[in-house]
Motif scaffolding. Structure first.
Motif, PDB file in Angstrom:
ATOM      1  N   LEU A   1      30.973 -40.047  -6.046  1.00 52.85           N
ATOM      2  CA  LEU A   1      32.392 -39.837  -5.781  1.00 52.85           C
ATOM      3  C   LEU A   1      33.160 -41.155  -5.763  1.00 52.85           C
ATOM      4  CD1 LEU A   1      34.101 -37.300  -5.210  1.00 52.85           C
ATOM      5  CD2 LEU A   1      34.043 -37.918  -2.816  1.00 52.85           C
TER       6      LEU A   1
ATOM      7  N   TRP B   1      33.512 -34.596   4.907  1.00 51.26           N
ATOM      8  CA  TRP B   1      32.070 -34.760   5.039  1.00 51.26           C
ATOM      9  C   TRP B   1      31.629 -36.156   4.655  1.00 51.26           C
ATOM     10  CZ3 TRP B   1      28.061 -34.736   1.068  1.00 51.26           C
ATOM     11  CH2 TRP B   1      26.773 -34.567   1.583  1.00 51.26           C
ATOM     12  N   PHE B   2      32.331 -36.754   3.681  1.00 48.01           N
ATOM     13  CA  PHE B   2      31.932 -38.071   3.196  1.00 48.01           C
ATOM     14  C   PHE B   2      32.367 -39.187   4.131  1.00 48.01           C
ATOM     15  CE2 PHE B   2      31.815 -35.711  -0.784  1.00 48.01           C
ATOM     16  CZ  PHE B   2      30.581 -36.108  -1.245  1.00 48.01           C
TER      17      PHE B   2
ATOM     18  N   GLY C   1      34.649 -29.907   3.768  1.00 48.11           N
ATOM     19  CA  GLY C   1      35.349 -30.437   2.604  1.00 48.11           C
ATOM     20  C   GLY C   1      35.072 -31.916   2.428  1.00 48.11           C
ATOM     21  N   LYS C   2      36.072 -32.644   1.961  1.00 46.98           N
ATOM     22  CA  LYS C   2      35.877 -34.065   1.660  1.00 46.98           C
ATOM     23  C   LYS C   2      35.678 -34.909   2.909  1.00 46.98           C
ATOM     24  CE  LYS C   2      36.584 -34.581  -2.946  1.00 46.98           C
ATOM     25  NZ  LYS C   2      37.447 -33.707  -3.701  1.00 46.98           N
TER      26      LYS C   2
ATOM     27  N   LEU D   1      32.508 -31.796  -2.591  1.00 52.37           N
ATOM     28  CA  LEU D   1      32.685 -32.794  -3.645  1.00 52.37           C
ATOM     29  C   LEU D   1      33.810 -32.486  -4.621  1.00 52.37           C
ATOM     30  CD1 LEU D   1      30.941 -35.372  -4.452  1.00 52.37           C
ATOM     31  CD2 LEU D   1      30.156 -33.988  -6.341  1.00 52.37           C
ATOM     32  N   THR D   2      34.022 -31.232  -4.931  1.00 54.88           N
ATOM     33  CA  THR D   2      34.878 -30.923  -6.076  1.00 54.88           C
ATOM     34  C   THR D   2      36.336 -30.706  -5.685  1.00 54.88           C
ATOM     35  OG1 THR D   2      34.373 -28.579  -5.871  1.00 54.88           O
ATOM     36  CG2 THR D   2      32.973 -29.848  -7.322  1.00 54.88           C
TER      37      THR D   2
ATOM     38  N   LEU E   1      25.653 -38.552  -3.635  1.00 57.18           N
ATOM     39  CA  LEU E   1      26.953 -37.915  -3.849  1.00 57.18           C
ATOM     40  C   LEU E   1      28.079 -38.850  -3.442  1.00 57.18           C
ATOM     41  CD1 LEU E   1      26.355 -34.226  -2.702  1.00 57.18           C
ATOM     42  CD2 LEU E   1      26.441 -35.108  -5.019  1.00 57.18           C
ATOM     43  N   GLU E   2      27.852 -39.575  -2.345  1.00 55.96           N
ATOM     44  CA  GLU E   2      28.851 -40.546  -1.894  1.00 55.96           C
ATOM     45  C   GLU E   2      29.146 -41.548  -2.993  1.00 55.96           C
ATOM     46  OE1 GLU E   2      28.152 -40.856   2.873  1.00 55.96           O
ATOM     47  OE2 GLU E   2      27.335 -42.436   1.620  1.00 55.96           O
TER      48      GLU E   2
END
Lengths: 326, 327
Positions: free
Chosen positions: A203, B267-268, B264-265, A226-227, A199-200
């Motif tokens: 993105l 997390w990355f 949310g984001k 992600l969204t 997923l990283e």
């Protein structure tokens, strides 16, 4: 039509003809996708999210049929009425260049008898006029920019792990810099650790190349991280659309609420309640709102009439009688 | 104190691989665990696919015979039980499988199957059997009339899984082995099944071994956790403790890679403390030392030896050399 929209889906209806029955899998869906956004389609199995993706892509084979509606794709310079194209035309003009589709279980579609690099070389030769040597050079360069090592390039698909094969499939999908990438459950067969890595990367690529990514997943947590925007589907209809943050913070549709409330969370053991009942049989959907047999707030009108899509606030749409003042 | 219901002592199970299966790898490698029925608990066994958790379940269910080590039931070797003890074992330890369709015969009505099971295992006549079945069906929110005359394929997945819980409860077991019971179900139905399992423990006093790859659901119903990696248990303890303060490097990675919409984001932004290499899984399974060595950022020379279970707190053990020096 505004300038930053890449895809218009207008009142699309589609379903499966099985014997004498008709399974109403996509029932009047309206959707707009913007340039460079990550859009998530969430919902339970059998709600029609994969079918919708397939219809957008145009890979329509019996028993699936599109009955009506229009799908319009707009690049910066061109406009295509995708619903008027047949599969041959789509293949020649649209697929891979403008739209790519990563179907569910795509990591298993690689040809086990040829090497990874040959998949790419074949693609180059099918879609651009270059000779084999040059195609090979481009392939190696391309895969290197995506961080796939030489070892992977020369391997056969069966020698790679599931996560690595999925990366190869994504690399294939992005080969010709498409405008729109449709990914159907790209990580559902992977372990959580592999999922995070994948997923990283997805993105990161999406940010670099700025394509529009449509992600279908049943996993609400994946959508949450992600969204940018999310659409919730139930029984063939989109019941709510909004920015991901807002939808999670304050879900409007009772189904969305139930879906989010039913998620167990790490570090919290509070008893939660799921929905009762099961999703309806789409060959014989209930009248009115399709969620009403399971809805705790069902009213008289819900059993009779289908709720329209209402814009509650800017880019926040919900289809529920609770929000309609009469 | 009586012998525990189930006790595994250094249990391993080898499977053959390769063309003729002469070379063997351990799917379960030296696992010890105890399940007591005196104080029923929900134990969770968490791991990725292929880590051997289902093999371990089959060993506990007496379906697979361990290659080495001893699996004990009430203090006796499971594979040296008398016939009456085997019967007792079957009544005490009941499975719930991932796919409820596997539990039932597609050509037999569910009702007929339940009645036959009640008759043969509980020695009841038809009337008594139906009464007993109605009771357990009620427990999972169904009635006998709803089940009557239906075949398995006429049920929805969630319903059939409830029937299969009822089926397991029929013989009043002491332990339920639930192997991924909710992974085929949708999120909105999942929680209902978990709630039934929770109630089975609280109201009927049944111990549960819940096997899953999903930490969030494990945390929801579990009291203790066993984290499994490539055939071995790498950490176990009280679930809240392990989730809040994971010690084994693998447990940490597993927890951090769990997507969570609340983050949310963000997390990355956190990189996984793991080195990436494409290794073939069988090769990892064959490692003599710590099996996490290819990924572990903290590895040392000692890790080429098999790590022992080190007690780091009350009933909290971890199989990692990092924690052995602190004594």
């Amino acid at each position: 039509m505004d300038g930053d929209t890449v895809l218009y889906v207008d009142n699309v209806r589609a379903g499966y003809f099985v014997g004498r029955r008709f399974v109403d899998a996509v029932s009047g869906v309206n959707l707009k996708l913007f340039y460079g956004e990550v859009f998530g389609l969430a919902g339970e199995s059998g709600c029609g999210k994969s079918t919708l993706l397939r219809i957008i892509y145009g890979y329509i084979e019996p028993p699936l049929r599109r009955i009506g509606g229009s799908i319009i794709l707009r690049s910066k310079t061109e406009e295509f009425n995708l619903h008027e194209f047949n599969m041959d035309e789509l293949k020649k003009r649209i697929w891979w260049r403008y739209i790519t589709w990563i179907p569910q279980g795509a990591m298993n579609v690689l040809n086990p008898t040829i090497r990874i690099r040959d998949h790419f070389i074949e693609m180059f030769r099918l879609y651009s006029n270059i000779d084999k040597g040059e195609a090979y050079k481009l392939t190696v360069e391309y895969l290197e920019t995506l961080g796939l090592s030489r070892e992977v390039v020369d391997a056969y698909p069966t020698q790679l792990s599931g996560g690595m094969r999925q990366r190869v499939v994504i690399a294939l999908a992005l080969l010709f810099n498409p405008l729109l990438v449709l990914a159907d459950e790209p990580t559902s067969a992977l372990d959580v650790v592999t999922q995070k890595v994948l997923l990283e990367q997805l993105l990161k690529l999406q940010k670099e190349r700025n394509f529009t990514l449509v992600l279908v997943s049943h996993d609400m947590d994946v959508h949450g991280v992600l969204t940018d925007r999310i659409g919730i589907m139930y029984a063939g209809k989109i019941v709510e659309v909004g920015s991901t943050d807002k939808v999670f913070q304050e879900p409007l549709h009772p189904y969305t609420k139930a879906l989010i409330e039913a998620l167990p969370r790490l570090g919290d053991k509070i008893a939660r309640k799921g929905l009762s009942g099961a999703p309806p049989d789409l060959s014989n959907p209930p009248p009115g709102c399709r969620f009403h047999p399971r809805c705790p707030y069902a009213m008289d009108i819900c059993r009779r009439e289908e709720p329209p899509m209402m814009e509650i606030e800017r880019s926040r749409v919900v289809s529920c009688w609770l929000y309609i003042k009469r | 104190m009586d012998a525990p219901l189930i006790e595994l002592i250094d249990v391993s199970k080898y499977f053959g691989y390769g063309i003729i299966g002469l070379t063997r790898f351990p799917a379960v490698d030296g696992v010890s665990l105890t399940i007591s029925s005196e104080k029923p608990e929900v134990l969770t066994l968490v791991g990725e696919s292929g880590c051997g958790k289902s093999t371990l379940a089959k060993i506990i269910l007496r379906i697979l015979r361990p290659t080495s080590g001893i699996a004990k039931y009430m203090g006796k070797n499971m594979w040296k039980l008398s016939r009456s003890e085997v019967k007792r074992f079957i009544r005490d330890v009941q499975p719930i499988f991932q796919d409820p369709m596997d539990t039932f015969n597609l050509f037999e009505s569910v009702e007929g199957y339940l009645i036959n099971a009640a008759k043969s295992l509980l020695k009841l006549d038809r009337e008594e059997a139906i009464e007993k079945i109605s009771q357990v069906l009620e427990f999972v929110g169904l009635t006998f009339d709803k089940v009557r005359g239906k075949r398995p394929q006429e049920f929805s997945g969630g319903e059939l899984q409830r029937v299969s819980i009822a089926r397991a409860l029929l013989v009043q077991p002491k332990l339920l082995i639930a192997d991924e019971p909710v992974s085929m179900l949708d999120a909105s139905l999942r929680i209902n099944i978990l709630n039934f399992l929770r109630r089975a423990k609280e109201e009927l006093g049944i111990a549960i071994l819940y096997i899953t790859h999903d930490l969030a659901t494990a945390n929801y119903i579990g009291e203790k956790i066993f984290v499994m990696y490539r055939g071995s248990i790498v950490e176990h303890g009280d679930i809240e403790k392990v989730i809040n303060e994971p010690l084994h490097p693998y447990t940490k990675v597993l927890l951090e890679s769990l997507p969570d919409y609340r983050k949310g984001k963000e997390w990355f932004k956190k990189q996984l403390p793991q080195t990436l290499r494409s290794v073939v899984e069988v090769r990892e399974m064959l490692l003599k030392g710590c099996k996490y060595i290819y990924y572990c950022p903290f590895k040392s020379q000692q890790c080429y030896e098999k790590p022992i279970m080190i007690e780091v707190g009350k009933e909290h053990e971890v199989a990692c050399w990092m924690y052995s020096k602190k004594e």
